[in-house]
Design an enzyme around this catalytic site. Structure first.
Site, PDB file in Angstrom:
ATOM      1  N   LYS A   1       1.477   3.389 -20.305  1.00 13.13           N
ATOM      2  CA  LYS A   1       2.215   3.177 -19.053  1.00 13.13           C
ATOM      3  C   LYS A   1       1.711   1.908 -18.385  1.00 13.13           C
ATOM      4  CE  LYS A   1       1.862   4.196 -14.793  1.00 13.13           C
ATOM      5  NZ  LYS A   1       2.389   2.918 -14.245  1.00 13.13           N
TER       6      LYS A   1
ATOM      7  N   GLU B   1     -12.074   2.605 -16.625  1.00 13.75           N
ATOM      8  CA  GLU B   1     -12.616   1.290 -16.266  1.00 13.75           C
ATOM      9  C   GLU B   1     -12.127   1.038 -14.852  1.00 13.75           C
ATOM     10  OE1 GLU B   1     -12.957  -2.110 -15.326  1.00 13.75           O
ATOM     11  OE2 GLU B   1     -11.718  -2.888 -16.980  1.00 13.75           O
TER      12      GLU B   1
ATOM     13  N   CYS C   1     -11.666  -6.745 -11.619  1.00 16.77           N
ATOM     14  CA  CYS C   1     -12.559  -5.659 -11.225  1.00 16.77           C
ATOM     15  C   CYS C   1     -14.012  -6.117 -11.253  1.00 16.77           C
ATOM     16  CB  CYS C   1     -12.343  -4.436 -12.106  1.00 16.77           C
ATOM     17  SG  CYS C   1     -12.185  -4.855 -13.822  1.00 16.77           S
TER      18      CYS C   1
ATOM     19  N   GLU D   1     -14.243  -2.876  -2.310  1.00 17.50           N
ATOM     20  CA  GLU D   1     -13.594  -3.831  -3.201  1.00 17.50           C
ATOM     21  C   GLU D   1     -12.353  -4.408  -2.513  1.00 17.50           C
ATOM     22  OE1 GLU D   1     -11.768  -2.235  -6.823  1.00 17.50           O
ATOM     23  OE2 GLU D   1     -12.541  -3.985  -7.878  1.00 17.50           O
TER      24      GLU D   1
HETATM   25  P1  ADP Z   1      -4.177  -0.721  -7.714  1.00 16.55           P
HETATM   26  O1  ADP Z   1      -4.669   0.072  -6.546  1.00 16.55           O
HETATM   27  O2  ADP Z   1      -5.008  -1.901  -7.993  1.00 16.55           O
HETATM   28  O3  ADP Z   1      -2.696  -0.964  -7.735  1.00 16.55           O
HETATM   29  P2  ADP Z   1      -4.076   1.621  -9.231  1.00 16.55           P
HETATM   30  O4  ADP Z   1      -5.330   2.305  -9.633  1.00 16.55           O
HETATM   31  O5  ADP Z   1      -3.269   2.197  -8.124  1.00 16.55           O
HETATM   32  O6  ADP Z   1      -4.459   0.150  -8.964  1.00 16.55           O
HETATM   33  O7  ADP Z   1      -3.103   1.454 -10.466  1.00 16.55           O
HETATM   34  C1  ADP Z   1      -3.510   1.259 -11.794  1.00 16.55           C
HETATM   35  C2  ADP Z   1      -2.571   2.020 -12.693  1.00 16.55           C
HETATM   36  O8  ADP Z   1      -2.661   3.396 -12.364  1.00 16.55           O
HETATM   37  C3  ADP Z   1      -1.103   1.647 -12.550  1.00 16.55           C
HETATM   38  O9  ADP Z   1      -0.491   1.696 -13.829  1.00 16.55           O
HETATM   39  C4  ADP Z   1      -0.567   2.749 -11.662  1.00 16.55           C
HETATM   40  O10 ADP Z   1       0.801   2.989 -11.836  1.00 16.55           O
HETATM   41  C5  ADP Z   1      -1.374   3.930 -12.137  1.00 16.55           C
HETATM   42  N1  ADP Z   1      -1.482   5.035 -11.171  1.00 16.55           N
HETATM   43  C6  ADP Z   1      -1.475   4.976  -9.813  1.00 16.55           C
HETATM   44  N2  ADP Z   1      -1.573   6.204  -9.278  1.00 16.55           N
HETATM   45  C7  ADP Z   1      -1.646   7.089 -10.311  1.00 16.55           C
HETATM   46  C8  ADP Z   1      -1.786   8.499 -10.415  1.00 16.55           C
HETATM   47  N3  ADP Z   1      -1.840   9.289  -9.338  1.00 16.55           N
HETATM   48  N4  ADP Z   1      -1.845   9.053 -11.656  1.00 16.55           N
HETATM   49  C9  ADP Z   1      -1.802   8.272 -12.752  1.00 16.55           C
HETATM   50  N5  ADP Z   1      -1.673   6.933 -12.729  1.00 16.55           N
HETATM   51  C10 ADP Z   1      -1.601   6.341 -11.525  1.00 16.55           C
END
Ligand code: ADP
Length: 499
Positions: free
Chosen positions: A196, A271, A305, A402
């Site tokens: 994804k 990560e 990161c 961060e």
């Molecule tokens: P950022 O805050 O830097 O946007 P995220 O950790 O929110 O980073 O996003 C990293 C990835 O995790 C993206 O592919 C996002 O769609 C996915 N993501 C965000 N929320 C969820 C969740 N609750 N469960 C699974 N994947 C998620």
């Protein structure tokens, strides 16, 4: 066309994506979302819609997991030889290189990063990780083990087997490269994947999906389902048919992934975030250190990161280093990623822009001062000025949390033990930098820093052979190197009496 510039002639394979609707890859077919819904991806240099993407949801994740499961359990991937797996991965690397300019342009449009950076960093590092892992496909070995059980002589050995169907959720800061860091070891070990991409930047993963097919990797081995984190991502993390989830993103979401994984206790690798200390001793080669410290934070707009976001400088050199880094920051040309003169592009999204500006405001309200930059750049797109903050201390949010933007906090230090304590005083432990000409000190400090990577007299050096990952809340497990193979394999012990 929703591009900010016509300075670069877009490749045909790029214009094919722009202003169009892209489907998702399930079981070797390009399909719409089961719901029929799409979502927009934006050009962060303008805020305009770049393309519409099929919006994956639980139902699409179910279809993709079923395809991966079938390819793993009984499909061609379960029967393929390691050498053939390696050959296919190598072919994919060749195709990535062949389409390198297209990847670089798409990445620049979708993520905002300068085309020049995508060309020299994202694309070649992607080809490298596929080649490195192609070599491992034939070298995933068990051991023979001398055991001491009574009553018979035994032959005992271990097998390393693929963990199975892997869900991979990747972020938007290096969309193609993060997908490659995850896909390459999965393919090398014989796993099948549902990937994804981040909703902000799905385009290069979709182009990669086309090349995965062209390379001859069988249908169902890699499925790519774009969609939002809370829907598609959460469904993947919780899916009972998934044996392992590999995630790169924020620590906050990493914790949600761990919770979602408890249903079937799938394996988890993470990560996550960082707030990496970059330490400059007064005996460092200051001429080399200043550009190194600037690059440590400003590379990829600070959206790394491992960004060197906490700069600690021994007090005698503090003013000189801060002035040097600020001067370099003031010369960084901020603009659309596709402009040939751009050194730094926009942040990826309005949300990121708000987040970074919010941190700047919080820093000022707590007494921080910007020696350079310090605010949004322009009023169109998501640009922020490269910023150095002084008058900061460990209690402030800008030093603890961060920011994920081009903002570094600079703090002087006198005493080495105090410095090490401060550098380690973080919930994160992803990376650190040490700048000194004293070789003993360099290695002593490297051993004292609680971080998964320590760069000495350099920063942001990545290699497919070098493990990368975090201590503390920066994650679980390592990516790259042969360490990553452990996260994609199960160990089976086999033993039998032979006398
Ligand atoms: P950022 O805050 O830097 O946007 P995220 O950790 O929110 O980073 O996003 C990293 C990835 O995790 C993206 O592919 C996002 O769609 C996915 N993501 C965000 N929320 C969820 C969740 N609750 N469960 C699974 N994947 C998620």
């Amino acid at each position: 066309m929703a591009t900010a510039t016509q300075a670069v002639r877009l490749e045909d394979n790029v214009t094919r994506y722009v202003s169009k609707t892209r489907q998702m890859l399930i079981n070797g077919k390009w399909v719409d979302a089961a719901s029929g819904k799409t979502f927009p991806t934006y050009n962060p240099a303008t805020g305009e819609v770049l393309a519409q993407i099929a919006e994956g949801d639980r139902e699409d994740i179910n279809r993709a997991v079923a395809a991966a499961r079938a390819a793993f359990d009984s499909g061609p991937w379960s029967k393929i030889t390691p050498s053939e797996r390696g050959r296919l991965i190598w072919k994919l690397a060749d195709l990535v290189e062949k389409h390198g300019e297209e990847f670089a342009q798409l990445e620049s449009l979708d993520n905002g990063k300068p085309l020049t950076i995508a060309r020299v960093a994202d694309v070649p590092l992607t080809a490298d990780i596929f080649r490195y892992m192609a070599g491992w496909a034939t070298k995933i070995e068990g051991n023979t083990i001398p055991i001491s059980a009574h009553g018979a002589k035994f032959l005992a050995y271990t097998l390393r087997e693929p963990v199975g169907v892997v869900g991979q959720i990747v972020p938007w800061n290096f969309p193609l490269l993060m997908a490659a860091w995850k896909l390459a070891p999965a393919l090398a070990t014989g796993c099948c994947v549902v990937l994804k991409p981040a909703e902000q930047t799905p385009l290069t993963a979709l182009l990669l999906g086309e090349l995965i097919q062209e390379a001859g990797i069988p249908d169902g081995v890699v499925n790519i389902v774009p969609g939002y984190g809370e829907t598609a991502g959460a469904a993947l993390a919780a899916h009972p048919g998934v044996d392992k989830i590999a995630f790169t993103g924020s620590t906050e979401v990493g914790k949600l992934i761990v919770q979602a994984a408890t249903g079937n206790l799938k394996k988890v690798s993470l990560e996550l975030g960082g707030k990496s200390p970059n330490v400059v001793f007064q005996d460092a080669d200051i001429e080399a250190t200043i550009p190194g410290a600037a690059m440590a934070i400003f590379f990829n707009h600070g959206q790394c990161c491992c960004a060197g976001s906490r700069l600690y400088v021994e007090d005698k050199q503090f003013d000189k280093v801060v002035e040097g880094v600020s001067q370099l920051a003031s010369k960084i040309r901020v603009g659309p990623g596709l402009e040939p003169t751009t050194d730094m592009g926009p942040l990826v999204s309005q949300e990121q822009l708000n987040r970074v500006c919010g941190y700047l405001e919080s820093g000022y309200s707590e007494g921080a001062k910007a020696t350079v930059g310090g605010k949004r750049h322009g009023d169109r797109g998501y640009f922020v000025e490269p910023t150095v903050l002084v008058n900061t201390n460990e209690k402030m949010k800008v030093v603890r949390e961060e920011i994920f933007g081009p903002v570094v906090t600079a703090i002087p230090f006198k005493d080495v033990d105090d410095l090490v304590a401060k550098a380690n005083n973080s919930e994160y432990g992803l990376a650190a930098g040490v700048w000194t000409n004293d070789i003993k000190k360099a290695h002593r400090i490297a051993s004292q820093l609680r971080a998964g990577t320590v760069w000495i007299n350099c920063y942001n050096v990545f290699d497919a052979a070098l493990p990368f990952g975090g201590y503390k809340q920066s994650g679980w497990g390592r990516e790259m190197g042969h360490e990553v193979l452990e996260m994609y394999t199960e160990v089976k012990s086999v033993c039998t009496p032979i006398a």
